[in-house]
Design a protein around this motif. Structure first.
Motif, mmCIF file in Angstrom:
data_model
loop_
_atom_site.group_PDB
_atom_site.id
_atom_site.type_symbol
_atom_site.label_atom_id
_atom_site.label_comp_id
_atom_site.label_asym_id
_atom_site.label_seq_id
_atom_site.Cartn_x
_atom_site.Cartn_y
_atom_site.Cartn_z
ATOM 1 N N CYS A 164 43.219 37.288 37.989
ATOM 2 C CA CYS A 164 42.016 37.396 38.268
ATOM 3 C C CYS A 164 41.672 38.474 39.572
ATOM 4 O O CYS A 164 42.372 38.267 40.562
ATOM 5 C CB CYS A 164 41.414 36.091 38.556
ATOM 6 S SG CYS A 164 39.670 36.073 39.078
ATOM 7 N N CYS B 71 32.921 36.366 34.122
ATOM 8 C CA CYS B 71 33.049 35.005 33.467
ATOM 9 C C CYS B 71 31.914 34.269 34.179
ATOM 10 O O CYS B 71 31.327 33.351 33.235
ATOM 11 C CB CYS B 71 34.462 34.356 33.832
ATOM 12 S SG CYS B 71 34.906 34.611 35.565
ATOM 13 N N CYS C 34 36.097 38.163 30.321
ATOM 14 C CA CYS C 34 36.937 38.596 31.311
ATOM 15 C C CYS C 34 37.644 40.211 30.879
ATOM 16 O O CYS C 34 38.390 39.955 30.001
ATOM 17 C CB CYS C 34 38.116 37.673 31.589
ATOM 18 S SG CYS C 34 39.097 37.892 32.857
HETATM 19 S S1 SF4 Z 1 36.143 37.615 34.338
HETATM 20 FE FE1 SF4 Z 1 36.437 35.781 35.735
HETATM 21 S S2 SF4 Z 1 38.529 35.127 35.630
HETATM 22 FE FE2 SF4 Z 1 38.268 37.386 34.677
HETATM 23 S S3 SF4 Z 1 38.821 38.734 36.585
HETATM 24 FE FE3 SF4 Z 1 36.663 38.341 36.712
HETATM 25 S S4 SF4 Z 1 36.319 36.551 37.948
HETATM 26 FE FE4 SF4 Z 1 38.542 36.683 37.432
#
Ligand code: SF4
Ligand code: SF4
Lengths: 297, 568, 167
Positions: free
Chosen positions: C42, C48, C87
């Motif tokens: 992450c 997300c 993500c």
């Molecule tokens: S989408 Fe969410 S889980 Fe994926 S990198 Fe970004 S913050 Fe992290």
């Protein structure tokens, strides 16, 4: 002799008290298997009862004395019956009682609970108990006819004299026993005649206002009543003999209950008006049978 | 009602209909939507009478919208479905913000009763001449003059604490209504919690012995405020997931209807493959729902063995859904413009569906003829809970409930959407109008659905799964309709800016079907009440969908046996 | 007769109920269960968080500790899988775990903490160190310098390159 009979009676009563919930547990298992379910342990009814009996009885509003006492009066009635009807042991305190008293105690045990429940004022309870009373009035009429038949055949009303009624093998007696079987089934309040509790309709009907210990005693009484009714049926069939009672009686008891359960599992619930019609038909049949007995068959 | 006017010839198509409707107001035709605004004064009820009772259309629902930020008025849209002409007639009424009153149509179409009251509660538009102008959804202790669906009411508003509410209530005393019991009868409350109702709802039965003399209904106890949340916080694609959670049984139909509404409004063409997958999942959902209903019906008739069998079959359907979508009930497949990539049904899955459905059909057919021939099942469903055809029209009942009363209606057939455009849908229609007929209609539908899925799987085309949805124009109206397991499910949207809806209103079929229940209960046995209520397959959570009534008031007013009926 | 046939048919099929929870239960391959964030992958981009319909995922920047927290609260999750789709680094995945009852509310949270990255010009934190690293690595040499600035500084620095600035 009196002492021995008393001892027999007490032992018999203990047997009935213990075996009632056990039979119910077996029934639940059978019903589950007929419905593709695994089902609970056969001791489940006992577990339920122990749990309920240990809980205080929560009550809504200010319950009348009748409401509270009726459950226990009903239970004691059943206890008395079980003292004087031969069950696992061939004998009991019973031999001074007569048939009418027996029937009276057996049915009044239910009526007390119904009256108590009615007094709670809950609409569900009153409808449930009204239904139950009208059904048992109808079936008790048939029961009375059967007793008349038995009395005719055995020329006596004393319990010790009427058992077993099969000693006189007449067509009327056989048909009478068949009808008695059906009446016992109805009095068990099994489907399609299970209309007083009717969970999806009346949310428990006459039991709705009871909880905890009170409810526990009602459920226990119900299993005992079922067992006693079946015992009565068996006593009319098998000889009054030690061995028969020790061996054949329990086998018959369980088999009848299992057969009843299987029948019950195949049925839905009838409406009160339709059920009453069925019972009325039975009573007409019985009149015919009594006539048959009168002319000597 | 008079239907006066110059043109007494029945219009033949939607264009003639538009011209015909000029005598009532100003019609404007846009695709499937015929907007009718500026209704001539005094002509509204004639118009409604004409549309609902004479033209063979039916009243579907009403939507209130606070459009003050757009054009300065409150709007009320009455939606009529005219299947014969292939149009929705949207009767657009305007209410002045200073004095928001419009004429009620309930006297002409009783089916509009609740929808109008809902608008009174949420938007604050009053309906002149409504026979029961009482609160429907908002609770008794909701303050007067606070209308949660107005645009100036913030979605995250915290209501005043209990003391303040109590004070407000004392000061304003909202109009509560306590109906008199008809004559001196025993009142049997069924609900708010009752084993026959699997959700909190409240029926009040007035009985004489075992006979029901009259019945009243009070629902709307589980509002969740999703409309407000969707209009305030969520993006177009997020709403589809909230829409799915309107209902735990027919969720997918809701999310499909919602997506279709937005697609209609924005003019998005959904790729064919996505349409097929939607239809397949919708039919799986229908089978699931009908099995569930059958089980419940048998349980209520005391036949628990049948209940277990039906739910066992339903379990297989749920397993199938789980294999396809990763969840037993919340398929999560829909987005605006199509289907999400991972939810594609490839050949291996198609084979699995066919195999499982065949097994289920075989098992089902082994049991069902025997079960429905049982004496007590027949005795307790034949001729019980009858709804005549004319009553069915009066309450605009929908779905299997309508089809069992002899009304030929099915969105799949008469207003085809998704892949129903490409296949023939068979719809069973019976005339008896009793519970038995409803059971048979559902039974036939289970078989028809299995058949339909097979045909859909055979023809599934290879196209992309979703369309481009980057541009969704503002202030467009859209209606998405699906045939939910219980009938027509209608979602109405007005698009807004910033990737958000301006207005969204789902109307589940039970909303209309429930209105007919008291009519069916009258004169029946109390013992039959649960099965009669259940025979419309009521889905209360769908019906109640709408508004946040999360009262932090601590305690509610104690439930009085009488006062709760129509009063809130 | 039919009523007996139904029972016999039932008997023929035998027991179908499971002994769950005493015995484990089979779940399908693609069951959508509890989402889990891989803290090593992450980057704290927040994609997300934007996608999550019920706000089960939230993001909080703490200036004191100079940390960004991505907070996943299972209590609100509807297992829609939107986060997984959104993500860009494959850091959040839906697992097949479905037994999510917990004794403490705290057990329902997963928190991923990432160091915040401060703009070298104005000193304002605007993203995470890990994300900026990944962005920079992915860019061609000549664009890297600009990417390390916060949007506002970048704009003022690059403004004079453009004769026409705004849309
Ligand atoms: S989408 Fe969410 S889980 Fe994926 S990198 Fe970004 S913050 Fe992290
Ligand atoms: S699965 Fe859906 S609800 Fe759960 S965290 Fe991901 S996006 Fe949010």
């Amino acid at each position: 002799m009196v002492w021995l009979n008393t001892l027999y009676g007490v032992l018999n009563a203990c047997f009935i008290l213990l075996v009632g919930p056990l039979i119910d547990g077996v029934e639940r298992k059978i019903r589950a298997r007929l419905q593709n379910r695994r089902g609970p342990s056969i001791l489940q009814t006992w577990y339920d009862l122990v749990k309920l009996l240990r809980k205080p009885a929560a009550r809504t509003g200010v319950p009348s004395t009748l409401f509270r006492l009726s459950v226990y009066i009903g239970f004691v009635n059943l206890l008395i019956v079980s003292l004087f009807i031969p069950s696992i042991l061939c004998g009991g305190m019973g031999f001074f009682g007569d048939l009418i008293l027996f029937i009276y105690l057996l049915s009044s045990s239910k009526v007390f609970v119904l009256i108590g429940s009615y007094s709670s004022g809950s609409p569900y309870a009153s409808i449930g108990s009204t239904r139950e009373v009208s059904l048992s009035m109808a079936s008790e009429l048939v029961l009375a006819e059967i007793i008349a038949l038995i009395a005719l055949s055995r020329s006596s009303l004393l319990l010790s004299n009427v058992f077993p009624v099969t000693a006189v093998l007449r067509p009327s007696v056989l048909i009478g026993l068949g009808v008695l079987g059906i009446i016992v089934y109805i009095e068990h309040s099994r489907l399609p005649f299970e209309i007083g509790e009717a969970e999806p309709e009346l949310a428990g009907g006459y039991t709705i206002e009871y909880a905890g210990r009170d409810l526990g005693f009602i459920l226990w009484s119900n299993t005992i009543r079922r067992t006693l009714l079946t015992t009565f049926l068996i006593d009319l069939i098998i000889p009054l003999d030690v061995l028969y009672h020790l061996v054949i009686y329990p086998v018959l008891l369980f088999s009848i209950m299992i057969v009843f359960t299987a029948i019950e599992t195949g049925w839905g619930r009838l409406r009160i008006d339709i059920s009453l019609k069925y019972v009325k038909r039975l009573s007409y049949v019985m009149w015919g049978v009594i006539l048959l007995a009168l002319i000597g068959y | 009602m008079r239907s006066s006017g110059i043109n007494q010839v029945r219009p033949r198509n939607k264009y003639e209909l538009m011209i015909d409707l000029r005598r009532f107001g100003e019609p404007r035709l846009r695709g499937k939507y015929l907007f009718l605004s500026r209704i001539k004064s005094g002509r509204l009820r004639d118009l409604v009478d004409y549309l609902h009772w004479r033209l063979g259309g039916y009243y579907s629902t009403s939507i209130g919208v606070d459009e003050r930020p757009l054009d300065g008025y409150f709007h009320v849209y009455h939606v009529f479905v005219l299947e014969e002409y292939g149009v929705y007639v949207l009767v657009d009424l305007i209410a002045d913000p200073g004095h928001p009153v419009v004429e009620s149509i309930t006297p002409v179409v009783p089916a509009a009763n609740w929808a109008e009251r809902e608008i009174m509660d949420f938007i604050g538009v009053k309906f002149r001449g409504h026979p029961e102008p009482h609160r429907l959804i908002l609770p008794d202790d909701w303050p007067e003059n606070v209308y949660p669906l107005r645009k100036d009411y913030p979605y995250d508003d915290k209501l005043p604490t209990s003391d303040k509410i109590a004070k407000l209530v004392r000061e304003s005393s909202p109009a509560t209504w306590e109906p008199e019991a008809p004559g001196d009868h025993t009142v049997i409350p069924v609900g708010p919690y009752h084993p026959a109702l699997h959700e909190p709802e409240y029926f009040e039965l007035f009985v004489e012995g075992e006979k029901i003399v009259d019945a009243r209904y009070k629902g709307f106890m589980v509002h969740r405020g999703i409309e407000k949340i969707a209009e305030s916080r969520l993006s177009y694609n997020q709403v589809s997931f909230i829409a799915e959670r309107i209902c735990g049984i027919c969720g997918f139909t809701h999310s499909t209807a919602y997506c279709q509404a937005v697609e209609e409004a924005a003019g998005i063409d959904v790729p064919e493959r996505a349409e097929y997958i939607r239809s397949i999942l919708l039919e799986i959902e229908r089978i699931h729902s009908h099995f569930l209903w059958m089980g419940v019906a048998f349980h209520l008739l005391g036949y628990d063995t049948g209940f277990m069998i039906m739910w066992r079959l339903r379990e297989s359907i749920m397993d199938l859904a789980e294999e396809l979508t990763g969840s037993r009930k919340m398929y999560g497949a829909n987005i605006v413009g199509g289907i999400r990539d991972k939810w594609d049904i490839r050949d291996d899955k198609a084979a699995l569906i066919k195999r499982m459905l065949d097994e289920i059909r075989e098992e089902y057919l082994k049991y069902i003829p025997k079960i429905i021939s049982l004496e007590e099942i027949k005795k307790r469903t034949r001729g019980v809970g009858v709804l005549s055809r004319s009553d069915a029209r009066k309450y605009s009942v929908l779905g299997p409930h309508a089809r069992a009363s002899g009304i030929k209606t099915d969105v799949r057939k008469y207003r085809p959407y998704a892949a129903y455009k490409y296949v023939n849908v068979e719809i069973p229609v019976l005339d008896d109008g009793d519970i038995y007929a409803r059971m048979i209609v559902r039974h036939e539908e289970i078989l028809a659905s299995i058949d339909l899925i097979h045909r859909l799987l055979d023809n599934i085309p290879k196209t992309p799964l979703h369309a481009d949805t980057s541009y969704i124009p503002e202030r467009r109206h859209g209606i998405g309709c699906t045939e939910a397991p219980r009938g027509e499910d209608l979602h109405f949207v007005i698009t807004g800016r910033d990737n958000k809806l301006y207005r969204w209103r789902p109307r589940a079929p039970t909303y209309n079907n429930l209105l007919s229940v008291p009519a069916m209960l009258r004169g029946e046995y109390l013992a039959d009440a649960p099965i009669i209520i259940a025979s419309i397959d009521p889905c209360f959570s769908c019906t109640d969908h709408v508004v946040v009534v999360d009262l932090r008031s601590g305690r509610r007013r104690p439930l009085r046996t009488r006062g709760v009926v129509g009063g809130r | 007769m039919n009523r007996i046939k139904v029972l016999l048919e039932n008997l023929r099929r035998g027991v179908v109920t499971e002994q769950y929870p005493f015995k484990p239960i089979r779940v399908p391959e693609r069951l959508r269960g509890k989402p889990v964030i891989d803290p090593d992958k992450c980057a704290g981009c927040g994609a997300c968080v934007n996608a999550c319909p019920p706000n089960a995922l939230t993001m909080r920047d703490d200036k004191h500790s100079s940390m960004r927290f991505i907070v996943l609260f299972i209590g609100r999750c509807i297992y829609c899988g939107k986060c997984e789709e959104a993500c860009p680094f494959g850091a959040i995945r839906l697992t097949r775990e479905f037994e999510l009852a917990a004794e403490n509310r705290e057990d329902l949270y997963q928190v991923v903490g990432l160091r915040l990255y401060h703009c070298p010009l104005c000193g304002e934190p605007f993203t995470t160190v890990r994300l900026i690293k990944r962005v920079v690595e992915a860019l061609p040499e000549e664009q890297r310098a600009a990417a390390t600035l916060c949007p506002r500084c970048r704009e003022s620095v690059t403004a004079h390159y453009r004769s026409y600035a705004r849309r």
